[in-house]
Design a protein around this motif. Structure first.
Motif, PDB file in Angstrom:
ATOM      1  N   ASN A 474       0.854  -1.178   0.000  1.00 22.70           N
ATOM      2  CA  ASN A 474       0.000   0.000   0.000  1.00 22.70           C
ATOM      3  C   ASN A 474       0.897   1.237   0.000  1.00 22.70           C
ATOM      4  O   ASN A 474       1.983   1.214   0.590  1.00 22.70           O
ATOM      5  N   ASP A 475       0.442   2.295  -0.658  1.00 21.72           N
ATOM      6  CA  ASP A 475       1.272   3.488  -0.853  1.00 21.72           C
ATOM      7  C   ASP A 475       0.511   4.752  -0.467  1.00 21.72           C
ATOM      8  O   ASP A 475      -0.710   4.827  -0.617  1.00 21.72           O
ATOM      9  N   PHE A 476       1.279   5.759  -0.032  1.00 23.77           N
ATOM     10  CA  PHE A 476       0.664   6.998   0.454  1.00 23.77           C
ATOM     11  C   PHE A 476       1.614   8.162   0.238  1.00 23.77           C
ATOM     12  O   PHE A 476       2.819   8.056   0.483  1.00 23.77           O
ATOM     13  N   ILE A 477       1.074   9.275  -0.259  1.00 19.01           N
ATOM     14  CA  ILE A 477       1.786  10.551  -0.289  1.00 19.01           C
ATOM     15  C   ILE A 477       0.900  11.572   0.426  1.00 19.01           C
ATOM     16  O   ILE A 477      -0.258  11.786   0.049  1.00 19.01           O
ATOM     17  N   ASN A 478       1.427  12.195   1.461  1.00 11.18           N
ATOM     18  CA  ASN A 478       0.659  13.173   2.215  1.00 11.18           C
ATOM     19  C   ASN A 478       0.572  14.493   1.447  1.00 11.18           C
ATOM     20  O   ASN A 478       1.595  15.144   1.189  1.00 11.18           O
ATOM     21  N   VAL A 479      -0.648  14.868   1.087  1.00 11.28           N
ATOM     22  CA  VAL A 479      -0.866  16.175   0.452  1.00 11.28           C
ATOM     23  C   VAL A 479      -2.026  16.882   1.169  1.00 11.28           C
ATOM     24  O   VAL A 479      -2.895  17.475   0.549  1.00 11.28           O
ATOM     25  N   MET A 480      -2.043  16.760   2.494  1.00 17.84           N
ATOM     26  CA  MET A 480      -2.984  17.563   3.280  1.00 17.84           C
ATOM     27  C   MET A 480      -2.450  18.978   3.403  1.00 17.84           C
ATOM     28  O   MET A 480      -1.237  19.183   3.532  1.00 17.84           O
ATOM     29  N   ASP A 481      -3.370  19.957   3.384  1.00 14.84           N
ATOM     30  CA  ASP A 481      -2.888  21.312   3.632  1.00 14.84           C
ATOM     31  C   ASP A 481      -2.541  21.448   5.118  1.00 14.84           C
ATOM     32  O   ASP A 481      -2.911  20.620   5.949  1.00 14.84           O
ATOM     33  N   GLU A 482      -1.799  22.480   5.449  1.00 10.01           N
ATOM     34  CA  GLU A 482      -1.253  22.626   6.796  1.00 10.01           C
ATOM     35  C   GLU A 482      -2.343  22.688   7.854  1.00 10.01           C
ATOM     36  O   GLU A 482      -2.228  22.076   8.928  1.00 10.01           O
ATOM     37  N   ASP A 483      -3.422  23.403   7.548  1.00  5.24           N
ATOM     38  CA  ASP A 483      -4.502  23.530   8.534  1.00  5.24           C
ATOM     39  C   ASP A 483      -5.122  22.169   8.838  1.00  5.24           C
ATOM     40  O   ASP A 483      -5.396  21.840  10.000  1.00  5.24           O
ATOM     41  N   LEU A 484      -5.360  21.381   7.807  1.00  8.74           N
ATOM     42  CA  LEU A 484      -5.970  20.080   8.023  1.00  8.74           C
ATOM     43  C   LEU A 484      -5.028  19.153   8.782  1.00  8.74           C
ATOM     44  O   LEU A 484      -5.457  18.442   9.703  1.00  8.74           O
ATOM     45  N   MET A 485      -3.760  19.155   8.432  1.00  2.96           N
ATOM     46  CA  MET A 485      -2.816  18.292   9.149  1.00  2.96           C
ATOM     47  C   MET A 485      -2.761  18.670  10.624  1.00  2.96           C
ATOM     48  O   MET A 485      -2.718  17.793  11.506  1.00  2.96           O
ATOM     49  N   ASN A 486      -2.771  19.954  10.915  1.00  3.00           N
ATOM     50  CA  ASN A 486      -2.776  20.386  12.317  1.00  3.00           C
ATOM     51  C   ASN A 486      -4.057  19.933  13.024  1.00  3.00           C
ATOM     52  O   ASN A 486      -4.030  19.554  14.202  1.00  3.00           O
TER      53      ASN A 486
END
Length: 499
Positions: A474-486
C-alpha cells in the motif's frame, strides 16, 4: 472500466516501456509459467513430487534498490530510471522463462545459458551505470553492488527467507525437463502465473492473534495519543487506474508493472510533480486532503477481459481477470501508545508492504488478509477463503515514526519506521499519525479441489512474483494542507475521533 488518460509529459528520468511482446492467450495475457504449485502435490492419483531443480517457476533477483544508500539528490532521477529498467529486464526474462518450456525440457542448461546468464550481464551493465551516476553527482557508490547482478531460478513453493541470493548460480538443473509437452500446468484457465491452491487458507483454519511478523501492528493503544481521524475518500468511483508508481519510479511509464486503484488525489501518475498534486482535485470529502492513497487492484481470475487485458501492467504481464472494486475503503489516522504525535510534512511518501516479498523475503512484508466477522485472524502469506456472508478484508498499518528530516529516502523506507514492540519510536524518530487502510471486498469464494483452484482472486503484482499474497502492499503521499494536518494532529492528541 476506464483508465487514467492524462497526457504524459516527457519524464525527468529515463522513460521505460517494457519491450517484450506479449504472447496472447485467448486475447489476453502471456503464456505464463506455473510449473507446479507445490513440490509435493497429489493430483489425479499421480504424485508430482519433483526435485527443486525440476520446478523452476520464476526468477529470483536481488533487489538492488533496497541495497543502495546515500544517492545524491541530483542523481535520484537517473538512478530511479535505471532501477525501473532493471525491473523491466526481470519481467522480460520471466516472459522468456515462461515461453520456452519445450527448449528447457531438451537442455538442462538452457535457463542458465539463455536466460540467467544474459540477464546477469545486463544487470551488471545497469549497476555499473548506477555507480557512475552516484559518483558523478558527488556521492560514493558501494563497490559491492556488482554482487547483486546474478539471479536464480526457483520453484513456486519456495519462499526466500532473506533475499541475499546474488550469486547467479543455479546448479545446472534449471530446465526441469519434466514438462516437455510445452503446456502450462495449473494455469487457472487463463494463463496467469498463480495464485495456486496452496496460496489459500480457510479463515477457520487461521489461529486468532497468530500473525507473527514484526511489522504492521497498530501503533495506538490505551496510553499516549488515543484519538483518530478518518478520511472519507471513496472507493475509486472515478475509475482512476494506471500501472505507474510515483514514489518508486517517478517519470517512468508502467513503473509498477501492475495496476493500482487510486483514491484521494486525482492527478496521480508517474509524471505528477508535487505542484501537480497540490493543485489537483481530490475524491476526499474534506477538500483540504489531496493526499494520494493507492494499492494494487484485486482481480477475480474468471476470464473477464478488462480494459487493460492487452496492456503492459495488465494482461500483457499476467495481471488478468475482473478488477474488483472495494465495497469499503476505510482510511484512518491514529495515534501512538507512548506519546503525542507531530505533523507529517507535506509530500511525505510512505510505502508499506513489499511488492517483491516473494523473492525479497518477508522483512518488509506487512499487509494482511482476513474476513469480516473474523478480523482477530489475520494472515499475511495466504489469501483467505471466507464463509458465506463474510467478505474479504485487506488491512495495512503503515509506518508511524519519522526521522524528522526527509520526505523520502533512496530505498523509500529509511526515512520512516514502525513503532517498536512497546509502542515507542526508535531513537532519532518521532511519532506521526499512523495511517491504517482497511479494504473490504465482496469476492466470490474460489473453489479448491484436488490441489487445484478455480476462479481465484489475487492482488496485481510483478509477474515474476507469481501473485503471491505476501506481495500485497500500500502506498501513500501526504498532500494535506497545513490547517488540516494540524487538525488531524490536535484531534488525535486530544483523544477524540474526528473526520
Amino acid at each position: 472500466m476506464g483508465r487514467n488518460t492524462r497526457k504524459r509529459r516527457t519524464p525527468l528520468a529515463t522513460k521505460i516501456v517494457a519491450g517484450a511482446a506479449a504472447l496472447a492467450v485467448g486475447g489476453g495475457g502471456l503464456v505464463w509459467a506455473n510449473f507446479y504449485a507445490s513440490a509435493h502435490e497429489d493430483h489425479g492419483g499421480h504424485n508430482r513430487t519433483r526435485s527443486a531443480g525440476a520446478q523452476v517457476a520464476t526468477i529470483d533477483c536481488p533487489d538492488v534498490g533496497q541495497k543502495i544508500r546515500d544517492v545524491p539528490d541530483r542523481a535520484r532521477g537517473e538512478v530511479d530510471g535505471e532501477l525501473a529498467t532493471m525491473d523491466s529486464q526481470i519481467t522480460n526474462a520471466y516472459q522468456r522463462l515462461a515461453t520456452t518450456r519445450r527448449a528447457q525440457a531438451g537442455d538442462s542448461q538452457f535457463v542458465q545459458n539463455s536466460i540467467l546468464g544474459p540477464l546477469k550481464d545486463r544487470r551488471k551493465a545497469i549497476i555499473d551505470r548506477i555507480q557512475l551516476e552516484i559518483n558523478r553527482a558527488g556521492g560514493k557508490a558501494d563497490d559491492n553492488l556488482d554482487e547483486l547482478a546474478g539471479c536464480q531460478g526457483r520453484p513456486a513453493d519456495q519462499q526466500n527467507g532473506g533475499g541475499q541470493n546474488g550469486g547467479g548460480q543455479d546448479d545446472g538443473q534449471n530446465g526441469g525437463g519434466q514438462n516437455g509437452d510445452g503446456q502450462n500446468q495449473d494455469d487457472n484457465g487463463n494463463g496467469a502465473a498463480g495464485p495456486f491452491a496452496d496460496d489459500f487458507v480457510d479463515i477457520n483454519d487461521v489461529e486468532p492473534n497468530s500473525r507473527d511478523l514484526e511489522n504492521g501492528f497498530a501503533a495506538n493503544g490505551d496510553g499516549g495519543s488515543t484519538g483518530s481521524f478518518t478520511a472519507v475518500c471513496g472507493v475509486n468511483e472515478n475509475n482512476l487506474f494506471n500501472s505507474d508508481n510515483l514514489i518508486v519510479a517517478p517519470g517512468v511509464d508502467n513503473g509498477a508493472h501492475h495496476t493500482h486503484d487510486y483514491v484521494g488525489n486525482q492527478d496521480n501518475n508517474a509524471f505528477s510533480s508535487d505542484e501537480d498534486l497540490a493543485n489537483a482535485d481530490t475524491s476526499c470529502q474534506n477538500q483540504g486532503d489531496r493526499s494520494t492513497y493507492y494499492w494494487p487492484v484485486l482481480r477475480l481470475q474468471d476470464g473477464t477481459q478488462e480494459f487493460d487485458a492487452n496492456d503492459q501492467g495488465g494482461g500483457a504481464e499476467g495481471n488478468v481477470g475482473k478488477i474488483l472494486k472495494a465495497s469499503q475503503a476505510e482510511i484512518k489516522f491514529v495515534g501512538n501508545q507512548r506519546s503525542d504525535v507531530v505533523a507529517m510534512p507535506k509530500f511525505l511518501r510512505i510505502i508499506t508492504g513489499d511488492a517483491k516479498a516473494f523473492t525479497n523475503g518477508v522483512a518488509n512484508a506487512n499487509s494482511s488478509f482476513s474476513c469480516t466477522g473474523f478480523e482477530d485472524r489475520q494472515v499475511t502469506d495466504k489469501y483467505v477463503l471466507c464463509p458465506e456472508g463474510s467478505q474479504v478484508v485487506r488491512t495495512s498499518n503503515f509506518q508511524s515514526c519519522w526521522d524528522g528530516q526527509n520526505i523520502d529516502s533512496t530505498n523509500h523506507r529509511d526515512h520512516v519506521a514502525f513503532v517498536q514492540r512497546d509502542g515507542s519510536c526508535p531513537n532519532g524518530f518521532q511519532a506521526i499519525p499512523q495511517l491504517q487502510v482497511r479494504l473490504v471486498y465482496d469476492v466470490p469464494a474460489p473453489t479448491v479441489e484436488n490441489g487445484q483452484v478455480q476462479n481465484p482472486y489475487a492482488v496485481d503484482g510483478f509477474p515474476e512474483q507469481l501473485h503471491k499474497p505476501i506481495t500485497d502492499h500500500n502506498d501513500f503521499i501526504n498532500v494535506m494542507d497545513e490547517d488540516l494536518m494540524n487538525e488531524v494532529v490536535d484531534c488525535i492528541n486530544r483523544g477524540e475521533d474526528c473526520q
